[in-house]
Structure formats: C-alpha cells, structure tokens
Design a protein around this motif. Structure first.
Motif, PDB file in Angstrom:
ATOM      1  N   ASP A  22       4.666  38.026  22.399  1.00  0.00           N
ATOM      2  CA  ASP A  22       5.946  37.857  21.701  1.00  0.00           C
ATOM      3  C   ASP A  22       7.069  37.554  22.696  1.00  0.00           C
ATOM      4  O   ASP A  22       7.936  36.709  22.440  1.00  0.00           O
ATOM      5  N   ARG A  23       7.061  38.222  23.833  1.00  0.00           N
ATOM      6  CA  ARG A  23       8.098  38.006  24.844  1.00  0.00           C
ATOM      7  C   ARG A  23       8.059  36.586  25.383  1.00  0.00           C
ATOM      8  O   ARG A  23       9.095  35.997  25.687  1.00  0.00           O
ATOM      9  N   ARG A  24       6.868  36.020  25.463  1.00  0.00           N
ATOM     10  CA  ARG A  24       6.732  34.675  26.015  1.00  0.00           C
ATOM     11  C   ARG A  24       6.964  33.572  24.991  1.00  0.00           C
ATOM     12  O   ARG A  24       7.070  32.403  25.363  1.00  0.00           O
ATOM     13  N   LEU A  25       7.033  33.948  23.724  1.00  0.00           N
ATOM     14  CA  LEU A  25       7.307  32.955  22.692  1.00  0.00           C
ATOM     15  C   LEU A  25       8.789  32.860  22.338  1.00  0.00           C
ATOM     16  O   LEU A  25       9.183  31.967  21.583  1.00  0.00           O
ATOM     17  N   ARG A  26       9.606  33.744  22.868  1.00  0.00           N
ATOM     18  CA  ARG A  26      11.002  33.826  22.440  1.00  0.00           C
ATOM     19  C   ARG A  26      11.816  32.582  22.768  1.00  0.00           C
ATOM     20  O   ARG A  26      12.777  32.265  22.081  1.00  0.00           O
ATOM     21  N   HIS A  27      11.459  31.887  23.821  1.00  0.00           N
ATOM     22  CA  HIS A  27      12.264  30.752  24.262  1.00  0.00           C
ATOM     23  C   HIS A  27      11.669  29.405  23.846  1.00  0.00           C
ATOM     24  O   HIS A  27      12.117  28.360  24.306  1.00  0.00           O
ATOM     25  N   LEU A  28      10.659  29.452  22.965  1.00  0.00           N
ATOM     26  CA  LEU A  28      10.082  28.200  22.473  1.00  0.00           C
ATOM     27  C   LEU A  28      10.910  27.664  21.302  1.00  0.00           C
ATOM     28  O   LEU A  28      11.605  28.420  20.614  1.00  0.00           O
ATOM     29  N   PRO A  29      10.852  26.346  21.062  1.00  0.00           N
ATOM     30  CA  PRO A  29      11.448  25.810  19.833  1.00  0.00           C
ATOM     31  C   PRO A  29      10.812  26.479  18.610  1.00  0.00           C
ATOM     32  O   PRO A  29       9.630  26.819  18.631  1.00  0.00           O
ATOM     33  N   ILE A  30      11.620  26.667  17.561  1.00  0.00           N
ATOM     34  CA  ILE A  30      11.226  27.394  16.341  1.00  0.00           C
ATOM     35  C   ILE A  30      10.440  28.661  16.696  1.00  0.00           C
ATOM     36  O   ILE A  30       9.382  28.944  16.140  1.00  0.00           O
ATOM     37  N   SER A  31      10.982  29.416  17.636  1.00  0.00           N
ATOM     38  CA  SER A  31      10.291  30.605  18.123  1.00  0.00           C
ATOM     39  C   SER A  31      10.054  31.627  17.015  1.00  0.00           C
ATOM     40  O   SER A  31       9.060  32.358  17.039  1.00  0.00           O
ATOM     41  N   ARG A  32      10.962  31.681  16.020  1.00  0.00           N
ATOM     42  CA  ARG A  32      10.791  32.661  14.956  1.00  0.00           C
ATOM     43  C   ARG A  32       9.508  32.416  14.166  1.00  0.00           C
ATOM     44  O   ARG A  32       8.826  33.353  13.755  1.00  0.00           O
ATOM     45  N   VAL A  33       9.195  31.150  13.967  1.00  0.00           N
ATOM     46  CA  VAL A  33       7.969  30.809  13.240  1.00  0.00           C
ATOM     47  C   VAL A  33       6.741  31.259  14.024  1.00  0.00           C
ATOM     48  O   VAL A  33       5.823  31.902  13.489  1.00  0.00           O
ATOM     49  N   TRP A  34       6.716  30.912  15.331  1.00  0.00           N
ATOM     50  CA  TRP A  34       5.571  31.272  16.153  1.00  0.00           C
ATOM     51  C   TRP A  34       5.428  32.786  16.290  1.00  0.00           C
ATOM     52  O   TRP A  34       4.309  33.318  16.245  1.00  0.00           O
ATOM     53  N   ARG A  35       6.545  33.476  16.418  1.00  0.00           N
ATOM     54  CA  ARG A  35       6.498  34.939  16.551  1.00  0.00           C
ATOM     55  C   ARG A  35       6.048  35.583  15.234  1.00  0.00           C
ATOM     56  O   ARG A  35       5.340  36.596  15.244  1.00  0.00           O
ATOM     57  N   PHE A  36       6.467  34.990  14.103  1.00  0.00           N
ATOM     58  CA  PHE A  36       6.028  35.510  12.807  1.00  0.00           C
ATOM     59  C   PHE A  36       4.516  35.346  12.645  1.00  0.00           C
ATOM     60  O   PHE A  36       3.816  36.280  12.222  1.00  0.00           O
ATOM     61  N   LEU A  37       4.002  34.164  12.995  1.00  0.00           N
ATOM     62  CA  LEU A  37       2.558  33.929  12.897  1.00  0.00           C
ATOM     63  C   LEU A  37       1.790  34.859  13.825  1.00  0.00           C
ATOM     64  O   LEU A  37       0.721  35.362  13.468  1.00  0.00           O
ATOM     65  N   LEU A  38       2.338  35.069  15.012  1.00  0.00           N
ATOM     66  CA  LEU A  38       1.710  36.006  15.949  1.00  0.00           C
ATOM     67  C   LEU A  38       1.654  37.401  15.346  1.00  0.00           C
ATOM     68  O   LEU A  38       0.631  38.090  15.423  1.00  0.00           O
ATOM     69  N   GLY A  39       2.765  37.830  14.732  1.00  0.00           N
ATOM     70  CA  GLY A  39       2.803  39.146  14.116  1.00  0.00           C
ATOM     71  C   GLY A  39       1.801  39.297  12.986  1.00  0.00           C
ATOM     72  O   GLY A  39       1.136  40.333  12.857  1.00  0.00           O
ATOM     73  N   VAL A  40       1.668  38.253  12.166  1.00  0.00           N
ATOM     74  CA  VAL A  40       0.689  38.284  11.076  1.00  0.00           C
ATOM     75  C   VAL A  40      -0.728  38.396  11.627  1.00  0.00           C
ATOM     76  O   VAL A  40      -1.549  39.190  11.136  1.00  0.00           O
ATOM     77  N   PHE A  41      -1.014  37.609  12.661  1.00  0.00           N
ATOM     78  CA  PHE A  41      -2.353  37.612  13.260  1.00  0.00           C
ATOM     79  C   PHE A  41      -2.713  38.992  13.798  1.00  0.00           C
ATOM     80  O   PHE A  41      -3.760  39.557  13.471  1.00  0.00           O
ATOM     81  N   VAL A  42      -1.832  39.567  14.628  1.00  0.00           N
ATOM     82  CA  VAL A  42      -2.154  40.847  15.250  1.00  0.00           C
ATOM     83  C   VAL A  42      -2.155  41.974  14.221  1.00  0.00           C
ATOM     84  O   VAL A  42      -3.003  42.871  14.267  1.00  0.00           O
ATOM     85  N   SER A  43      -1.222  41.940  13.270  1.00  0.00           N
ATOM     86  CA  SER A  43      -1.194  42.984  12.234  1.00  0.00           C
ATOM     87  C   SER A  43      -2.474  42.987  11.419  1.00  0.00           C
ATOM     88  O   SER A  43      -3.030  44.045  11.093  1.00  0.00           O
ATOM     89  N   THR A  44      -2.965  41.790  11.093  1.00  0.00           N
ATOM     90  CA  THR A  44      -4.213  41.684  10.342  1.00  0.00           C
ATOM     91  C   THR A  44      -5.384  42.228  11.151  1.00  0.00           C
ATOM     92  O   THR A  44      -6.251  42.946  10.624  1.00  0.00           O
ATOM     93  N   GLN A  45      -5.421  41.888  12.435  1.00  0.00           N
ATOM     94  CA  GLN A  45      -6.490  42.393  13.294  1.00  0.00           C
ATOM     95  C   GLN A  45      -6.447  43.911  13.378  1.00  0.00           C
ATOM     96  O   GLN A  45      -7.484  44.585  13.314  1.00  0.00           O
ATOM     97  N   LEU A  46      -5.244  44.483  13.502  1.00  0.00           N
ATOM     98  CA  LEU A  46      -5.109  45.941  13.571  1.00  0.00           C
ATOM     99  C   LEU A  46      -5.562  46.593  12.269  1.00  0.00           C
ATOM    100  O   LEU A  46      -6.245  47.622  12.285  1.00  0.00           O
ATOM    101  N   ALA A  47      -5.179  46.008  11.140  1.00  0.00           N
ATOM    102  CA  ALA A  47      -5.561  46.574   9.846  1.00  0.00           C
ATOM    103  C   ALA A  47      -7.074  46.542   9.661  1.00  0.00           C
ATOM    104  O   ALA A  47      -7.685  47.529   9.217  1.00  0.00           O
ATOM    105  N   CYS A  48      -7.692  45.414  10.011  1.00  0.00           N
ATOM    106  CA  CYS A  48      -9.145  45.294   9.882  1.00  0.00           C
ATOM    107  C   CYS A  48      -9.867  46.224  10.853  1.00  0.00           C
ATOM    108  O   CYS A  48     -10.904  46.819  10.515  1.00  0.00           O
TER     109      CYS A  48
END
Length: 387
Positions: A22-48
C-alpha cells in the motif's frame, strides 16, 4: 496449537505485505483504485485463511471452486513466503551495497512524477499477484494429468516362481476438491490396462472430507484387481474422522490393512500383504512395524504411507516396501533439489538398503494445486528375482 501458530504467521505476512504494498502504491496514478483493489485482494485472502484454519466446511467440502482454493493455497504456502523472503533479502542487500559504496541510506523525496525507485517498487507489488495467477493457471492445467511409470525391481529374496510378478502401485488419489469424475475414470482405466497381478493403494484415498468417501470407493470398485487388491491408510484419510473413514471403507468391501496382514494365493506362490497404520513419528512407526512379522514360505510386501517406514521394515525382514505421501517432492528444481530432499530421506522412485528395496510413488492426485518436476503418476512395477 500448530494451526493457530500457522494462522498467526501467515496472517501476519498478509498484513505486513499489505502495508508494504500500500505504501508503494500511494504515488501511482489513480492510486486509490490500485490501493482499493489491493485491499480487496488481501482482505479476501485473510478471510479465506481464517475460514480454513477454523475448519469451516465451506472450503473443505467443495463449495468453493477449485481455482479459488488453489489461489488461497498458492498465495499463502508459496508466493507470499517467497515474496517475503525475497523482498527482505533485497532490502538487506541494497542497504549493504549502499554502505559499501559509502552512500547514506536515505528515502527519496516525494515528487509529482514517478521516480525510478517508485516504479521498481510498484513493479515489485505487481509481480507476486502475477506469479500467483500464473501458478493457478498452471496448476489447473495440470490437474487430472498423470503418467504411467514402469519400473523393474530386482529382489534377492524374491522366489524364482514369483519372478515377473507385477504390481500397479496407486497412491495419494486425494479424492476431493482437486479431483473430478473424468480424472478418476482415467486413473481407473489406466490402472486396469496394466493388467497387474496386484493393485496396491498406499494411502490418502480422500483429501479431507469423509463426505468424499462414497465417490472414492466407487473409484476403487472400478479397479480390476487381477488377483488381489488392498490399501493402507494415509494421513489425509484421518483428518475429518478416522472412525468414519475406516468403518466406511470396510463396509464398502475394500480390503483396508491397518497394522494387519492379508495373505494372497497366486498360481506362482504365496504373497503376504502388510499394511501399517499412519504414523509420522519414527519411534511410533518403528513400534507398529515391530509387531508385524513375515511368515516363512510367503513373500512379504510392506505397504506404508510414510516412506520412512522403509528403514524399520527392512530391519524387520521385509524385502519390499511401497510408500507414497511425498508427491515426489511436489516442488522440485531438479531430481535432487527441492521440497522432497528437504523434508524426506526418500521421496521418489526406487531406493535400496542392502538387499531390500523401497519404491516411493509421486502419487496420482493432489492436495496442493501445483507440481514442479514431480509429475503425478501410476507405477507399474515388475519384480525380478536375483536368485
């Protein structure tokens, strides 16, 4: 306790990687989108991961598609640990090189554009999910494929009248989430085409759930035993309910040898089949095998899921041991480097100890959805007398 510790370790790695990425995605274009997708991915992995550790049956009983289960397994047991070790080593190596050059270790200032370091960091975030996707695709393509490996096994103790005796050695079918009806039909047909004198199954008939046992027994009944069929028990067979598995197999009419012997009368002579119960502790395994003694006048064959039974079986006078469990090492760089030799003394193929022999099958099924240089297989063994 083991599973709690495993959950804490893997969950911690998930969270650490999430924060790092997440820290390394903050300065990318449309960083909010990439950080949101990252959060969904990791949250799903944690839940499973949580569902798996607390043994919620939605994952175990096949309600979740195999590719998703493969994603969970590959991420937590392969990609994430390798990523954590790799990034840690790169960080240490980078700092060491900077210090050796006499340059201070400083953070790059935040700028409006992407720096080279930020681009490399973003690429580092992207690589693990890409590897995961490739691994899932490769694993799904492998499922259901197997080879027939033919092998001569010379034995000094084999009577001449039994020279040429053939065995279809089928191990680690793992009927469950990574098998399907077509695969089981293919394995049964390939085994029957061998027309072996003995059909021997060395454990892990099912993967986890006893609810898969009826389908597994249907598979076994499709096998043409020739003159005899028998099986021993594996660790996965006991995960859900040892009592239900053992009683279910025996009610199904399949000869299951748990610390038992089954005599087989062949036209050429007598063979005694021994099956040792599942044990991974060496002392307990040795104790079980010491209780079984070969008879005079019959050729004894030891069936054991764990290949380390070979050492104790050879001492007890068994000239031939058949085993599985290792999946050929599952993930191997080559025949000598990989998970096999890291975890087992014997992991694939033929091994000898004096005049005695061990044959370890790679297994024909899977609990882990990816094999590298450890192909699934059925073994066709031909015993040869050296007398």
């Amino acid at each position: 306790m083991f599973f709690r510790i495993l959950f804490l370790v893997l969950a911690s790695l998930d969270v650490v990687w999430w924060l790092w990425a997440d820290r390394r995605l903050r300065h990318l274009p449309i960083s909010r989108v990439w950080r949101f997708l990252l959060g969904v991915f990791v949250s799903t992995q944690l839940a499973c991961l949580l569902m798996w550790i607390v043994q919620i049956r939605i994952l175990r009983n096949g309600f979740v598609p195999a590719p998703i289960v493969a994603c969970i397994f590959l991420w937590h047991l392969l990609v994430l640990p390798v990523t954590a070790v790799g990034h840690g080593l790169l960080e240490i190596l980078g700092k060491m090189l900077l210090r050796m050059r006499g340059k201070p270790v400083v953070r790059e200032p935040v700028t409006d554009g992407l720096t080279r370091r930020q681009m490399l960091a973003a690429a580092g975030v992207a690589v693990p999910p890409i590897l995961l996707g490739g691994g899932v695709l490769a694993g799904m393509k492998q499922l259901g494929t197997f080879r027939v490996r033919r092998m001569d096994v010379p034995l000094a103790a084999l009577p001449r009248e039994l020279d040429g005796l053939t065995i279809a050695h089928v191990s680690d079918i793992h009927v469950g989430r990574f098998t399907n009806a077509k695969m089981l039909r293919d394995v049964a047909e390939a085994t029957n085409q061998l027309r072996a004198d003995l059909v021997l199954l060395t454990g892990d008939l099912i993967d986890y759930s006893v609810s898969d046992l009826p389908g597994a027994l249907d598979f076994v009944r499709r096998l043409d035993p020739g003159r005899a069929l028998a099986m021993c028990i594996g660790n996965h067979d006991l995960v859900d309910s040892a009592y239900d598995f053992i009683s279910g197999v025996r009610r199904g009419g399949v000869p299951l040898l748990v610390d038992q012997m089954m005599p087989v009368q062949l036209s050429q002579g007598h063979v005694d089949l021994f099956g040792v119960g599942w044990e991974h502790e060496e002392k307990k395994l040795e104790t079980l095998i010491k209780r079984m003694n070969p008879r005079e006048g019959a050729f004894p064959i030891m069936m054991a899921h764990h290949p380390h039974a070979f050492d104790h079986a050879a001492k007890q006078g068994f000239p031939l041991t058949l085993a599985g469990h290792t999946h050929g090492g599952q993930l191997m760089l080559n025949e000598r480097l990989g998970c096999g030799p890291a975890m087992f003394r014997y992991w694939s193929g033929l091994y000898r100890k004096g005049a005695d022999a061990l044959v370890v099958s790679n297994g024909v099924g899977n609990w882990f959805p990816l094999r590298i240089n450890a192909p699934a297989e059925i073994l066709h063994l031909t015993l040869r007398s050296m007398g």
